[in-house]
Every structure is written in C-alpha cells, then in structure tokens.
Design a protein around this motif. Structure first.
Motif, PDB file in Angstrom:
ATOM      1  N   THR A  80       0.837  -1.188   0.000  1.00 50.87           N
ATOM      2  CA  THR A  80       0.000   0.000   0.000  1.00 50.87           C
ATOM      3  C   THR A  80       0.878   1.246   0.000  1.00 50.87           C
ATOM      4  O   THR A  80       1.768   1.375   0.834  1.00 50.87           O
ATOM      5  N   PRO A  81       0.680   2.166  -0.930  1.00 47.36           N
ATOM      6  CA  PRO A  81       1.513   3.374  -0.987  1.00 47.36           C
ATOM      7  C   PRO A  81       1.516   4.110   0.349  1.00 47.36           C
ATOM      8  O   PRO A  81       0.521   4.125   1.069  1.00 47.36           O
ATOM      9  N   LEU A  82       2.637   4.738   0.660  1.00 51.53           N
ATOM     10  CA  LEU A  82       2.777   5.437   1.936  1.00 51.53           C
ATOM     11  C   LEU A  82       1.726   6.540   2.094  1.00 51.53           C
ATOM     12  O   LEU A  82       1.153   6.709   3.171  1.00 51.53           O
ATOM     13  N   TYR A  83       1.487   7.293   1.029  1.00 53.06           N
ATOM     14  CA  TYR A  83       0.520   8.383   1.142  1.00 53.06           C
ATOM     15  C   TYR A  83      -0.868   7.851   1.497  1.00 53.06           C
ATOM     16  O   TYR A  83      -1.611   8.491   2.246  1.00 53.06           O
ATOM     17  N   HIS A  84      -1.195   6.647   0.968  1.00 49.48           N
ATOM     18  CA  HIS A  84      -2.524   6.081   1.245  1.00 49.48           C
ATOM     19  C   HIS A  84      -2.592   5.540   2.671  1.00 49.48           C
ATOM     20  O   HIS A  84      -3.656   5.608   3.307  1.00 49.48           O
ATOM     21  N   GLN A  85      -1.481   5.006   3.172  1.00 48.63           N
ATOM     22  CA  GLN A  85      -1.465   4.568   4.574  1.00 48.63           C
ATOM     23  C   GLN A  85      -1.723   5.747   5.498  1.00 48.63           C
ATOM     24  O   GLN A  85      -2.493   5.642   6.470  1.00 48.63           O
ATOM     25  N   ILE A  86      -1.083   6.882   5.200  1.00 46.51           N
ATOM     26  CA  ILE A  86      -1.290   8.076   6.029  1.00 46.51           C
ATOM     27  C   ILE A  86      -2.723   8.566   5.891  1.00 46.51           C
ATOM     28  O   ILE A  86      -3.383   8.907   6.887  1.00 46.51           O
ATOM     29  N   PHE A  87      -3.224   8.605   4.655  1.00 48.67           N
ATOM     30  CA  PHE A  87      -4.602   9.032   4.412  1.00 48.67           C
ATOM     31  C   PHE A  87      -5.587   8.185   5.211  1.00 48.67           C
ATOM     32  O   PHE A  87      -6.514   8.714   5.846  1.00 48.67           O
ATOM     33  N   GLU A  88      -5.424   6.866   5.192  1.00 48.36           N
ATOM     34  CA  GLU A  88      -6.363   5.979   5.894  1.00 48.36           C
ATOM     35  C   GLU A  88      -6.395   6.282   7.390  1.00 48.36           C
ATOM     36  O   GLU A  88      -7.467   6.278   8.019  1.00 48.36           O
ATOM     37  N   GLN A  89      -5.227   6.550   7.983  1.00 45.05           N
ATOM     38  CA  GLN A  89      -5.176   6.833   9.415  1.00 45.05           C
ATOM     39  C   GLN A  89      -5.787   8.205   9.736  1.00 45.05           C
ATOM     40  O   GLN A  89      -6.487   8.361  10.738  1.00 45.05           O
ATOM     41  N   LEU A  90      -5.525   9.191   8.886  1.00 44.89           N
ATOM     42  CA  LEU A  90      -6.141  10.505   9.083  1.00 44.89           C
ATOM     43  C   LEU A  90      -7.656  10.412   8.916  1.00 44.89           C
ATOM     44  O   LEU A  90      -8.421  11.000   9.684  1.00 44.89           O
TER      45      LEU A  90
END
Length: 311
Positions: A80-90
């Motif tokens: 999973t792309p890093l930006y999407h991992q951050i997005f999911e948590q936000l």
C-alpha cells in the motif's frame, strides 16, 4: 435521450432526458456532498458516542493536531503506498471525532517529519483527504476538517462532471453581468487569493426549450479570466473556456443544498419570489490543486434535475 460513455471508469453514462435539462453523475467518476434532507442519505457507521464526538464543533490546536499523530505509523514494506497509509489513518481519526470539525489537520511538514516521508507524499495524503470530502485545502492556512454530521460524502473522479458541463453548449445563454472586481473575504479564501487581487465575476442564465433553467454566478481569478472575452461567455460553457485557456481540471468540491428565489433570480428564472431553488456550490481545482473557479448555481426544480447513478 442522449448518452455519453466515460472511458475513465468501468461504466458511466450521462442521460439528458428532454424536455427537462438534467445532469446525471456516476459516483465512480464525480465527488459530491449531499446535506441531510437532500437527494441521498446513508446510515452513519459508528456508535452513539462517536456521533456525539463528531457533533461537537471546535478547533484543533497545532499541539493537539501533532499529538494525534503519536500513535500513527507507516509500513515501508507494505504494498500500500505510503501516502494512502497516512490518508487511511487521518480518515479514521476524523471519522472517529479525534479532529474537531472545522479544526485543522497536521501540516505537510508535520506529517513529513512524523512519518519520515517526503513533502510530496505528505501533500498527497492531505489531497486525498480533500478528495474524500473530509477536509478542505486552504492555501496559506492549512487543511481544514470538514466532518460535520448531516452530510453524506461520495468520492470519485471528475470526468463525468466535466462531460455533463460541456453538454450545456447545446443550450442558449444570456449574460446578465460581467466585470472584474475585488473579491469578498469569503471568495478570496475559497480561491486562495489576496483580497486586493481581481476576480472575473459573471452572472449568466442558461435557457432550455421550457425556459430558463439555471442561474450561474461564477468567480475566476483575473489572470485566468482574461484568457477569454465577454463575448465568449455569451456562447460557451465556462468549462470549455477554462480548457481552451490551458487549464487542466484536476478535481472539484461540490455541495448541493436549497435556497429561495429572491427578486433578481425570480425575474431571471421566471419563477415566483420565494419559490424553492436547487443550489449547487462548486469549486474547481487544476491538477496542481489551485482553485480556478467558484460557482454558485441556482436551478428551478420544475425545469432541472440532478441525477446521480449509484453503482
């Protein structure tokens, strides 16, 4: 009945059902925000305590926003792309009420430092929040949370909306007002420009076989608006002028609600004063995330329908 096929999604069609002008948007290719009592209502996925947390308005301080990141992390080995991992948590934090509605998310720099990622990755994660309808990107101010209850957020691309806007070219338009003015504080904030800057403001009424069906007030930064003329606005949809002016539309944020016809709009739309009107407020952004147009559109429901295809 006229259909358009969208090549950017698995299935999409826009239907125009004469004689009533209509706009149909497939949610696989357009992001919409529907207030409660609007066209679509979906159940809230959460418990009562979470709902109460989401209902409490307020502002998230910089310190509080930073503290929310403490328990978040990314896995560099994940597919999973890093930006999407951050997005999911936000996203999960916003939906859980950890960030106050109308408060601000951590900045790109804070996200970059906390997760050890580039500013580009941090920016993309916040762009994803805006695309999902959970935040608003405000140039020079930050990313504001937009999670008030009573709304249904539908996420998608923009291609179908652009195609439906192009279809207005088959109707006639009357230019009511045109000029360059200094924006109000609200319009300046929306477009991310200084209040001393100029915007092109135009008021137009589009007419169909049964009479006027839309009243559009548009605001465009002057440097973009000067790429076309007053006469262009008397014959072409604004989306066509933006594209011919070199603007590549990247996304849009739209809210659908209702209002009542005032003296001016009632005369222009040939409806009674105080009659309900569908109101669509939309901000269009280019591929770099810069606001290029803000529009307030009013429609008499007897002559216009906004149709959404859910698949």
């Amino acid at each position: 009945m006229k259909r358009f096929q969208d090549t950017d999604s698995s299935r999409h069609e826009i239907l125009f059902l004469p004689p009533m002008p209509s706009q149909q948007v497939d949610i696989t290719s357009c992001g919409l925000c529907f207030p409660a009592g609007g066209f679509i209502r979906m159940p809230f996925a959460g418990n009562e305590a979470t709902m109460k947390k989401r209902q409490a308005p307020g502002k998230t301080s910089a310190a509080a926003a930073q503290s929310r990141l403490t328990d978040m992390s990314v896995d560099a080995t994940s597919p999973t792309p890093l930006y999407h991992q951050i997005f999911e948590q936000l996203r999960n934090a916003v939906l859980a009420g950890d960030f106050a509605d109308q408060g601000y998310l951590p900045s790109e720099q804070e996200i970059s430092q906390r997760f050890g990622v580039s500013r580009i990755t941090a920016k993309r994660s916040l762009d994803e929040m805006a695309t999902a309808g959970l935040a608003v990107r405000e140039q020079g101010r930050g990313t504001r949370v937009n999670s008030a209850p009573g709304r249904t957020m539908v996420r998608g691309g923009i291609s179908s909306l652009v195609q439906s806007l192009h279809a207005n070219a088959r109707h006639s338009v009357k230019l009511i007002d045109f000029g360059y003015v200094h924006p109000s504080a609200e319009i300046a904030d929306i477009l991310g420009i200084d209040r001393k800057a100029e915007v092109q403001r135009a008021i137009r009424v589009w007419n169909g076989p049964n009479g006027p069906f839309s009243h559009l007030t548009t605001f465009v930064p002057a440097e973009i608006g000067r790429r076309w003329t007053k006469s262009d606005l008397q014959s072409k949809p604004l989306i066509s002028l933006l594209e011919s002016g070199g603007v590549r539309v990247g996304r849009a944020q739209e809210q659908i609600t209702a209002t009542l016809a005032d003296r001016d709009t009632s005369e222009r739309l040939l409806v009674k004063r105080g009659e309900p009107l569908l109101m669509i407020v939309r901000t269009v952004f280019d591929l770099e995330g810069t606001a290029v147009e803000h529009i307030i559109a009013l429609y008499p429901p007897s002559r216009y329908q906004y149709l959404v295809s859910l698949e």
